[in-house]
Structures are given as C-alpha cells and as structure tokens.
Scaffold this active site. Structure first.
Site, mmCIF file in Angstrom:
data_model
loop_
_atom_site.group_PDB
_atom_site.id
_atom_site.type_symbol
_atom_site.label_atom_id
_atom_site.label_comp_id
_atom_site.label_asym_id
_atom_site.label_seq_id
_atom_site.Cartn_x
_atom_site.Cartn_y
_atom_site.Cartn_z
ATOM 1 N N ASP A 1 -3.276 8.851 16.751
ATOM 2 C CA ASP A 1 -2.468 9.682 15.476
ATOM 3 C C ASP A 1 -1.026 9.686 15.357
ATOM 4 O O ASP A 1 -0.351 9.677 14.675
ATOM 5 C CB ASP A 1 -3.006 11.235 15.694
ATOM 6 C CG ASP A 1 -2.609 11.912 17.112
ATOM 7 O OD1 ASP A 1 -3.044 10.991 18.123
ATOM 8 O OD2 ASP A 1 -1.988 12.715 17.157
ATOM 9 N N LYS B 1 1.506 1.240 20.253
ATOM 10 C CA LYS B 1 -0.004 1.432 19.897
ATOM 11 C C LYS B 1 -0.077 0.707 18.577
ATOM 12 O O LYS B 1 -1.190 0.167 18.271
ATOM 13 C CB LYS B 1 -0.302 2.980 19.871
ATOM 14 C CG LYS B 1 -0.522 3.628 21.344
ATOM 15 C CD LYS B 1 -1.621 2.959 22.194
ATOM 16 C CE LYS B 1 -2.988 3.166 21.776
ATOM 17 N NZ LYS B 1 -3.843 2.254 22.677
ATOM 18 N N TYR C 1 -8.951 1.560 21.066
ATOM 19 C CA TYR C 1 -8.708 2.950 20.676
ATOM 20 C C TYR C 1 -7.321 2.880 20.331
ATOM 21 O O TYR C 1 -6.285 2.556 20.923
ATOM 22 C CB TYR C 1 -9.125 4.022 21.437
ATOM 23 C CG TYR C 1 -10.465 4.020 22.127
ATOM 24 C CD1 TYR C 1 -11.434 4.398 21.142
ATOM 25 C CD2 TYR C 1 -10.858 2.903 22.865
ATOM 26 C CE1 TYR C 1 -12.816 4.771 21.550
ATOM 27 C CE2 TYR C 1 -12.289 3.056 23.347
ATOM 28 C CZ TYR C 1 -13.038 3.960 22.385
ATOM 29 O OH TYR C 1 -14.421 4.027 22.745
ATOM 30 N N ALA D 1 -4.777 1.883 28.255
ATOM 31 C CA ALA D 1 -3.363 2.112 27.515
ATOM 32 C C ALA D 1 -2.245 2.675 28.446
ATOM 33 O O ALA D 1 -2.435 3.449 29.277
ATOM 34 C CB ALA D 1 -3.587 3.193 26.523
ATOM 35 N N TYR D 2 -1.147 2.347 28.068
ATOM 36 C CA TYR D 2 0.019 3.070 28.506
ATOM 37 C C TYR D 2 -0.172 4.397 27.788
ATOM 38 O O TYR D 2 0.629 4.442 26.630
ATOM 39 C CB TYR D 2 1.416 2.504 28.633
ATOM 40 C CG TYR D 2 2.579 2.974 29.101
ATOM 41 C CD1 TYR D 2 3.064 2.327 30.143
ATOM 42 C CD2 TYR D 2 3.356 4.067 28.778
ATOM 43 C CE1 TYR D 2 4.192 2.889 30.889
ATOM 44 C CE2 TYR D 2 4.255 4.571 29.202
ATOM 45 C CZ TYR D 2 4.840 3.964 30.264
ATOM 46 O OH TYR D 2 5.757 4.412 31.070
ATOM 47 N N TYR E 1 5.827 5.410 22.264
ATOM 48 C CA TYR E 1 4.428 5.219 22.471
ATOM 49 C C TYR E 1 3.600 4.828 21.027
ATOM 50 O O TYR E 1 2.769 3.815 20.819
ATOM 51 C CB TYR E 1 3.593 6.511 22.996
ATOM 52 C CG TYR E 1 2.135 6.584 23.194
ATOM 53 C CD1 TYR E 1 1.498 5.921 23.916
ATOM 54 C CD2 TYR E 1 1.541 7.382 22.319
ATOM 55 C CE1 TYR E 1 0.088 5.967 23.953
ATOM 56 C CE2 TYR E 1 0.020 7.530 22.299
ATOM 57 C CZ TYR E 1 -0.636 6.785 23.035
ATOM 58 O OH TYR E 1 -1.929 6.803 22.971
ATOM 59 N N GLN F 1 -9.711 8.575 31.251
ATOM 60 C CA GLN F 1 -10.744 9.621 30.783
ATOM 61 C C GLN F 1 -11.655 9.062 29.678
ATOM 62 O O GLN F 1 -12.743 9.103 29.964
ATOM 63 C CB GLN F 1 -9.818 10.515 29.707
ATOM 64 C CG GLN F 1 -8.597 11.155 30.153
ATOM 65 C CD GLN F 1 -8.423 12.258 29.192
ATOM 66 O OE1 GLN F 1 -8.748 13.310 29.223
ATOM 67 N NE2 GLN F 1 -7.077 11.795 28.458
ATOM 68 N N VAL F 2 -11.340 8.123 28.790
ATOM 69 C CA VAL F 2 -12.549 7.365 27.836
ATOM 70 C C VAL F 2 -13.230 6.690 28.672
ATOM 71 O O VAL F 2 -14.544 6.365 28.444
ATOM 72 C CB VAL F 2 -11.679 6.959 26.587
ATOM 73 C CG1 VAL F 2 -12.742 6.098 25.768
ATOM 74 C CG2 VAL F 2 -11.167 7.891 25.820
HETATM 75 N N1 NAP Z 1 -4.996 10.782 25.655
HETATM 76 C C1 NAP Z 1 -4.505 11.051 24.271
HETATM 77 O O1 NAP Z 1 -4.189 12.257 23.940
HETATM 78 C C2 NAP Z 1 -4.939 9.938 23.480
HETATM 79 C C3 NAP Z 1 -4.741 10.203 21.884
HETATM 80 C C4 NAP Z 1 -4.823 9.380 21.227
HETATM 81 C C5 NAP Z 1 -5.387 8.247 21.499
HETATM 82 N N2 NAP Z 1 -5.532 7.914 22.857
HETATM 83 C C6 NAP Z 1 -5.974 6.351 23.122
HETATM 84 O O2 NAP Z 1 -7.378 6.526 23.715
HETATM 85 C C7 NAP Z 1 -7.369 5.488 24.489
HETATM 86 C C8 NAP Z 1 -7.709 6.175 25.929
HETATM 87 O O3 NAP Z 1 -6.980 6.905 26.407
HETATM 88 P P1 NAP Z 1 -7.281 7.932 27.662
HETATM 89 O O4 NAP Z 1 -6.865 9.547 27.442
HETATM 90 O O5 NAP Z 1 -8.666 7.720 28.250
HETATM 91 O O6 NAP Z 1 -6.222 7.314 28.543
HETATM 92 P P2 NAP Z 1 -5.857 7.473 30.371
HETATM 93 O O7 NAP Z 1 -6.843 8.331 30.831
HETATM 94 O O8 NAP Z 1 -4.313 7.336 30.495
HETATM 95 O O9 NAP Z 1 -6.512 5.934 30.590
HETATM 96 C C9 NAP Z 1 -5.635 4.802 30.636
HETATM 97 C C10 NAP Z 1 -6.245 3.789 31.559
HETATM 98 O O10 NAP Z 1 -5.518 2.625 31.352
HETATM 99 C C11 NAP Z 1 -4.810 2.319 32.898
HETATM 100 N N3 NAP Z 1 -3.816 1.603 32.742
HETATM 101 C C12 NAP Z 1 -2.590 1.631 32.240
HETATM 102 N N4 NAP Z 1 -1.822 0.582 32.537
HETATM 103 C C13 NAP Z 1 -2.301 -0.206 33.202
HETATM 104 C C14 NAP Z 1 -1.860 -1.586 33.608
HETATM 105 N N5 NAP Z 1 -0.878 -2.060 33.404
HETATM 106 N N6 NAP Z 1 -2.788 -2.252 34.332
HETATM 107 C C15 NAP Z 1 -4.265 -1.764 34.347
HETATM 108 N N7 NAP Z 1 -4.556 -0.787 33.916
HETATM 109 C C16 NAP Z 1 -3.689 0.094 33.195
HETATM 110 C C17 NAP Z 1 -4.791 3.300 33.552
HETATM 111 O O11 NAP Z 1 -4.641 3.177 34.631
HETATM 112 P P3 NAP Z 1 -3.697 4.309 35.751
HETATM 113 O O12 NAP Z 1 -4.370 5.712 35.612
HETATM 114 O O13 NAP Z 1 -3.729 3.633 37.068
HETATM 115 O O14 NAP Z 1 -2.482 4.099 35.104
HETATM 116 C C18 NAP Z 1 -6.020 4.218 33.080
HETATM 117 O O15 NAP Z 1 -7.101 4.031 33.878
HETATM 118 C C19 NAP Z 1 -6.264 4.835 24.598
HETATM 119 O O16 NAP Z 1 -6.034 3.765 23.887
HETATM 120 C C20 NAP Z 1 -5.370 5.845 24.245
HETATM 121 O O17 NAP Z 1 -3.845 5.222 23.754
HETATM 122 C C21 NAP Z 1 -5.436 8.777 23.831
#
Ligand code: NAP
Length: 299
Positions: free
Chosen positions: A105, A132, A102, A63-64, A128, A15-16
């Site tokens: 919360d 983090k 990133y 991120a996972y 998780y 997403q980000v």
């Molecule tokens: N989503 C939320 O609500 C939320 C809230 C607070 C903070 N955050 C933080 O914001 C940041 C961005 O989050 P987001 O929502 O954009 O996350 P996202 O959409 O899940 O994207 C994470 C990316 O990381 C990749 N990834 C995960 N494991 C991997 C691995 N082993 N090797 C290579 N790539 C891998 C994923 O690939 P795949 O799609 O193939 O798995 C995906 O493209 C993260 O640090 C997250 O912790 C997110």
C-alpha cells in the site's frame, strides 16, 4: 495441482514466507532460500539461485521491509525490492516458471478518500514505497507468468510486526500513545498465504484461462478498515492471558505527534474488487483474521 512442481520460496523465514511454506506444503517439492543461503542484494546470486534450483513456481516473500531504515539505505532497499524481483521475472520468463511477488500500500500517498484501486496512479511518500513500486514495474516490464499482490499492514504469529510489538509493550507499560489518523486493513500472513495457494492452484489448473488473462497486479488485503489505534485496542481486547494481567490504556494521537524518518500514507485502504472478481477469492475481515492469530498465540 496435478504434476507436482518444484516450488522455490524466497524469503522463506519472513512472516509471509513461513506461512507459504505451510500453505504450499502439499503442492510440490518445496525449496527454501533466505539470507543464510542467498544475498538478494547481489544480482549474480539471485540469478544463480534460480539456475541452481530450476523451480516451476517462484514465491518471492522476500523484501527489504525496514521502512524507516530504508531512508538511509536506499541502495540496498532498491537492490532487494526492485533489482532482485526484476531478475526473478527474467529467469521465470526464460524457463516458463510462475512468479508470485508481493507489494505494498505504501506505493500510494494516502491522499484518496476511498480505497485505492489498481489503476490509481502510485505516488510513494518514502524510499521503501518507491523501491517496491520499482519492483512492480520491473516485473511488469519483463512480463511472462506473474502475479503481484499488493497488500498492507502485514502481521502474524511470527516475526517483526505490530501485533507482537503491542503485546510486548502492553506487558511493559501502563499507557501507550498510538497513531489514530492512518487507516488501513491489517492483513495476516496466514490469510495471504492461503489466498495465494488457492489462486496459484487455480491458475496452474487452468481455471482462470490462459496466463495472459490473469498475469497482472492485484490488491489483496483482509476486509474492513481500522486505524493503528483501533487495531491496538482490538488486540488488547482479545489478548487475555497474553498480557500477563496488564491492561494498558491506549491514547489516540495524530501522526504529527509520532514523527518517523519515513512518511506514511494516511489512507492505506486497498480495494480488493479485482481479486474477488477475477479469482473468486476474498480474504476474511481483519477482525476474524485477528481472532485466528490470537487463538494461535494463546495455544
Ligand atoms: N510487513 C508489512 O507490513 C508489509 C506490508 C505490505 C506489503 N508487504 C510485503 O509483503 C512481503 C512479505 O513481507 P513480510 O512482512 O513477510 O517481510 P519480512 O517478515 O520482513 O520478511 C522478508 C524476508 O526477506 C529477507 N531478506 C531481506 N533482505 C534480504 C537479503 N538481502 N538477502 C536475503 N534475504 C533477505 C528477510 O531476511 P532477514 O529477516 O534476515 O532480513 C526476511 O526473511 C514483502 O514483499 C513486503 O514488501 C509487507
């Protein structure tokens, strides 16, 4: 940015990551990495990625993020959320690169009555959040030029998120029960990426002084607060044609009636005061940001 740097976006199709590709498009040479090109759970691959690409800026949007699945896959979650960011920080320190990361919360337990500040003691309720937090600590231990942005309830026009899930369920069902006692600030990937670009550009242009004075952890969310149930109602109120004529009834329920493998904090609100004061950057209110995403989806 004056001399255009090489910018590595890790997790570039999350997403980000997607929005960072947009917001940094004219900032330098963009290199993207995702699961197809690197497995971030393998430390040697993480280090090799940096040595092969020699970036001046590393934007780590990976991120996972499968919060419930992490309860049964703690080792993979730790490798991606903590070990990998630590290696990115080591490599950034070695080369003088800027690392942007990133966090979440979910490092907090939700027990506070007011918004969490950066100096509050973390106490994650789930795997998780714990992984983090370990990632934040790994980067801070290495030091160097880094920015950690803790954010919350991320969603946008692409990917797996609450908004797109609500729109799908809203088309499929007549009624939905949504948790009403967890509050937070829904934050769009778009707002996060735009704010990140503004801060990184300013920092590299020397607007905020030497790196030692800005390299730190900051909370970065949209303004205001709402429960998941309130957010769902706001989505449906704006959805129009995206619901294909359906008008689902939204029923508020307590967390106790929606058990999940991972526990979630009740109060997820993060104070953005440090971000506003240090960089003069303020994200839109969650309602304004939601309007923007709904317009994009409708087009
Ligand atoms: N989503 C939320 O609500 C939320 C809230 C607070 C903070 N955050 C933080 O914001 C940041 C961005 O989050 P987001 O929502 O954009 O996350 P996202 O959409 O899940 O994207 C994470 C990316 O990381 C990749 N990834 C995960 N494991 C991997 C691995 N082993 N090797 C290579 N790539 C891998 C994923 O690939 P795949 O799609 O193939 O798995 C995906 O493209 C993260 O640090 C997250 O912790 C997110």
């Amino acid at each position: 940015m004056s001399n255009k740097p090489r910018i590595l976006i890790v997790g570039a199709y999350g997403q980000v990551g997607r929005e960072l590709q947009r917001s940094f498009a004219d900032a330098g040479e963009i290199i993207t990495r995702d699961r197809d090109t690197v497995d971030l759970a393998v430390p040697d691959q993480v280090r090799a990625m940096i040595r092969d690409t020699t970036p001046g800026i590393i934007l780590n949007a990976s991120a996972y993020t499968a919060v419930d699945r992490a309860e049964s896959e703690p080792d993979v979650a730790l490798a991606v959320n903590a070990t990998a960011p630590g290696i990115l920080a080591e490599e950034a320190l070695r080369t003088g690169a800027l690392l942007v990361h990133y966090s979440t919360d979910y490092v907090f337990d939700g027990s506070k009555a007011s918004p969490w500040v950066e100096t509050d003691k973390p106490h994650p309720l789930n795997v998780y959040g714990a992984t983090k937090l370990a990632g934040e600590e790994a980067i801070q231990k290495v030091g160097g030029k880094y920015l950690i942005f803790r954010t919350s309830w991320v969603y946008g026009p692409h990917g797996n998120n609450f908004l797109l899930t609500m729109l799908r369920l809203g088309r499929e069902r007549d009624a939905l029960s949504i948790v009403d006692d967890q509050i937070g600030a829904p934050t769009t990937s778009i707002e996060l990426a735009n704010a990140t670009r503004a801060i990184v550009s300013g920092a590299l242009a020397g607007q905020f002084g030497a790196a030692e004075s800005w390299a730190a952890l900051y909370h970065m969310t949209c303004g205001g607060s709402v429960s998941w149930c309130g957010f769902a109602k706001a989505i449906f109120a704006r959805a129009g044609a995206l619901l294909q004529g359906k008008a689902p009834v939204v029923k508020p329920i307590p967390t106790a009636e929606y058990p999940t493998p991972a526990k979630r904090p009740l109060n997820s609100l993060l104070s953005n005061e440090r971000l506003n004061t240090r960089f003069g950057v303020q994200l839109s209110s969650w309602e304004t940001a939601l309007d923007g995403v709904m317009r994009q989806l409708a087009d």
